[in-house]
Design a protein around this motif. Structure first.
Motif, PDB file in Angstrom:
ATOM      1  N   ILE A 113      40.736   6.926  57.787  1.00 46.07           N
ATOM      2  CA  ILE A 113      41.691   7.323  58.531  1.00 46.07           C
ATOM      3  C   ILE A 113      42.492   8.194  57.591  1.00 46.07           C
ATOM      4  CG2 ILE A 113      43.959   6.517  59.709  1.00 46.07           C
ATOM      5  CD1 ILE A 113      42.197   4.056  60.421  1.00 46.07           C
ATOM      6  N   MET A 114      42.920   7.769  56.362  1.00 45.78           N
ATOM      7  CA  MET A 114      43.644   8.614  55.635  1.00 45.78           C
ATOM      8  C   MET A 114      43.051   9.881  55.041  1.00 45.78           C
ATOM      9  SD  MET A 114      46.610   6.976  55.736  1.00 45.78           S
ATOM     10  CE  MET A 114      47.156   5.367  56.559  1.00 45.78           C
ATOM     11  N   SER A 115      41.746   9.753  55.211  1.00 47.52           N
ATOM     12  CA  SER A 115      41.365  11.306  54.712  1.00 47.52           C
ATOM     13  C   SER A 115      41.330  12.206  55.833  1.00 47.52           C
ATOM     14  CB  SER A 115      39.984  10.833  54.340  1.00 47.52           C
ATOM     15  OG  SER A 115      38.970  10.388  55.435  1.00 47.52           O
ATOM     16  N   GLN A 116      41.979  11.770  57.111  1.00 47.31           N
ATOM     17  CA  GLN A 116      41.784  12.723  58.127  1.00 47.31           C
ATOM     18  C   GLN A 116      43.083  13.433  58.051  1.00 47.31           C
ATOM     19  OE1 GLN A 116      39.585  13.557  60.515  1.00 47.31           O
ATOM     20  NE2 GLN A 116      37.934  12.049  59.858  1.00 47.31           N
ATOM     21  N   ILE A 238      37.163   5.333  64.313  1.00 46.43           N
ATOM     22  CA  ILE A 238      38.505   5.203  63.751  1.00 46.43           C
ATOM     23  C   ILE A 238      39.920   5.533  64.495  1.00 46.43           C
ATOM     24  CG2 ILE A 238      37.758   5.791  61.476  1.00 46.43           C
ATOM     25  CD1 ILE A 238      39.011   8.254  61.576  1.00 46.43           C
ATOM     26  N   LEU A 239      39.450   5.597  65.808  1.00 44.90           N
ATOM     27  CA  LEU A 239      40.520   5.868  67.068  1.00 44.90           C
ATOM     28  C   LEU A 239      41.642   4.882  67.111  1.00 44.90           C
ATOM     29  CD1 LEU A 239      41.762   7.872  69.076  1.00 44.90           C
ATOM     30  CD2 LEU A 239      40.211   6.593  70.764  1.00 44.90           C
ATOM     31  N   PRO A 296      39.250  17.612  62.879  1.00 40.05           N
ATOM     32  CA  PRO A 296      39.067  16.393  62.122  1.00 40.05           C
ATOM     33  C   PRO A 296      37.824  16.442  61.150  1.00 40.05           C
ATOM     34  CG  PRO A 296      38.188  16.218  64.267  1.00 40.05           C
ATOM     35  CD  PRO A 296      39.068  17.544  64.309  1.00 40.05           C
ATOM     36  N   SER A 297      38.058  15.810  59.950  1.00 36.87           N
ATOM     37  CA  SER A 297      36.861  15.748  58.927  1.00 36.87           C
ATOM     38  C   SER A 297      35.817  14.714  59.439  1.00 36.87           C
ATOM     39  CB  SER A 297      37.334  15.448  57.754  1.00 36.87           C
ATOM     40  OG  SER A 297      38.462  16.177  57.292  1.00 36.87           O
ATOM     41  N   ARG A 298      34.487  14.743  59.060  1.00 36.28           N
ATOM     42  CA  ARG A 298      33.632  14.058  59.330  1.00 36.28           C
ATOM     43  C   ARG A 298      33.790  12.550  58.696  1.00 36.28           C
ATOM     44  NH1 ARG A 298      28.627  13.791  61.817  1.00 36.28           N
ATOM     45  NH2 ARG A 298      27.254  12.238  61.071  1.00 36.28           N
ATOM     46  N   ALA A 299      33.739  11.558  59.417  1.00 35.85           N
ATOM     47  CA  ALA A 299      34.113  10.346  58.721  1.00 35.85           C
ATOM     48  C   ALA A 299      32.966   9.845  57.789  1.00 35.85           C
ATOM     49  CB  ALA A 299      34.270   9.114  59.686  1.00 35.85           C
TER      50      ALA A 299
END
Length: 300
Positions: A113-116, A238-239, A296-299
């Protein structure tokens, strides 16, 4: 009292985050569902000043807390009766939730989450939006009384603002769909700034009250649109956590911006309200531009 309000705020933030995450996960009619959810919030905010204004004119004004207590008990009973203390995936299985993906989910969802970057843009936008909404709803009465010479009935203007907020979240759904949710935010923001300039520069009590109500209608769709953007762009895995962070972080705006307004008003007078609102609306435009250009970045 401060401790009690702190606990109430914590509990309300949990409910806010959970309800937004639950509605965002429903696979059908996302915009309509989110609009109705936040319209009901607006309905509660609409009724609150009506009740508070009535109790403020009575000797035992503290009895208005009994109304809040009754609503809280009713809310708890309804939640238990409907959800029966079951988890979200009992009602919305993960495989049928909107935006379902087959991504490999790592154990550390907080890190995901925090990397998005998109999550932080959404959180910043909601922070400013909620701050703007609560500042207008809370301070406009003081502004009209002290700057425009309004009487005790000025308290109803706050209800007019939240009434507009409620209507905007339902009646403008077709406008949002027609123009596009990302584009319509810019239009509503510019119109809201124009109306706030009317409140700032035109010394007419009735005209100001009408303008504030229309501003409420224009700002109404912002929150549900933001949640719709989150549910459409963020990975499903992660929604719920992301929306929890966005909604929780946004609640801080309801404390920070009214406090900042009060600090400036105590030094320069409540006339600073309208310049601050215009500045906050302008900041929302900037944040929305950054948000809509982010992906969004890929999780991991």
């Amino acid at each position: 009292m401060c401790i009690a309000y702190g606990l109430c705020g914590f509990a309300m933030a949990l409910q806010d985050a959970q309800s937004n995450a639950f509605i965002a996960s429903i696979p059908r009619n996302a915009s309509m569902n989110m609009g109705i959810l936040h319209a009901v919030y607006g309905l509660g905010a609409f009724s609150s000043p009506l009740v508070a204004t009535q109790f403020a004119q009575r000797p035992r004004w503290s009895f208005h807390f009994l109304v809040s207590l009754g609503i809280s008990v009713f809310n708890t009973v309804i939640l238990v009766a409907v959800f029966k203390l079951k988890r979200q995936d009992h009602f919305i299985p993960e495989e049928t939730a909107s935006n379902a993906t087959t991504e490999v989910i790592s154990e550390n969802k907080y890190k995901q989450i925090m990397s998005q970057k998109l999550v932080h843009y959404l959180a910043a936008f909601i922070l400013v939006y909620v701050g703007t909404e609560v500042t207008i709803g809370g301070w406009i009465v003081t502004y009209l009384i002290e700057v425009r010479g309004g009487g005790p009935s000025s308290g109803y203007v706050s209800s007019g603002f939240f009434g507009g907020l409620t209507l905007g979240r339902v009646l403008l759904l077709w406008v949002n769909k027609k123009i596009g949710e990302k584009r319509v935010i810019y239009i509503y923001s510019v119109l809201a700034i124009a109306l706030e300039l009317v409140v700032w520069l035109v010394p007419n009590l009735i005209g100001n009250a009408v303008a504030v109500s229309i501003v409420g209608m224009l700002l109404g769709p912002f929150y549900p649109i933001c949640m719709n953007v989150a549910s459409s762009l963020l990975p499903q895995s992660i929604l719920a956590g992301s929306i929890g962070w966005i909604a929780g972080f946004g609640q801080a705006g309801s404390a920070v911006f009214p406090f900042m307004t009060g600090a400036m008003a105590s030094k320069h007078g409540v006339k600073v309200l309208q310049p601050l609102i215009v500045a906050m609306l302008g900041l929302q435009i900037v944040l929305w531009a950054l948000l809509t250009r982010s992906r969004p970045s890929r999780a991991q």
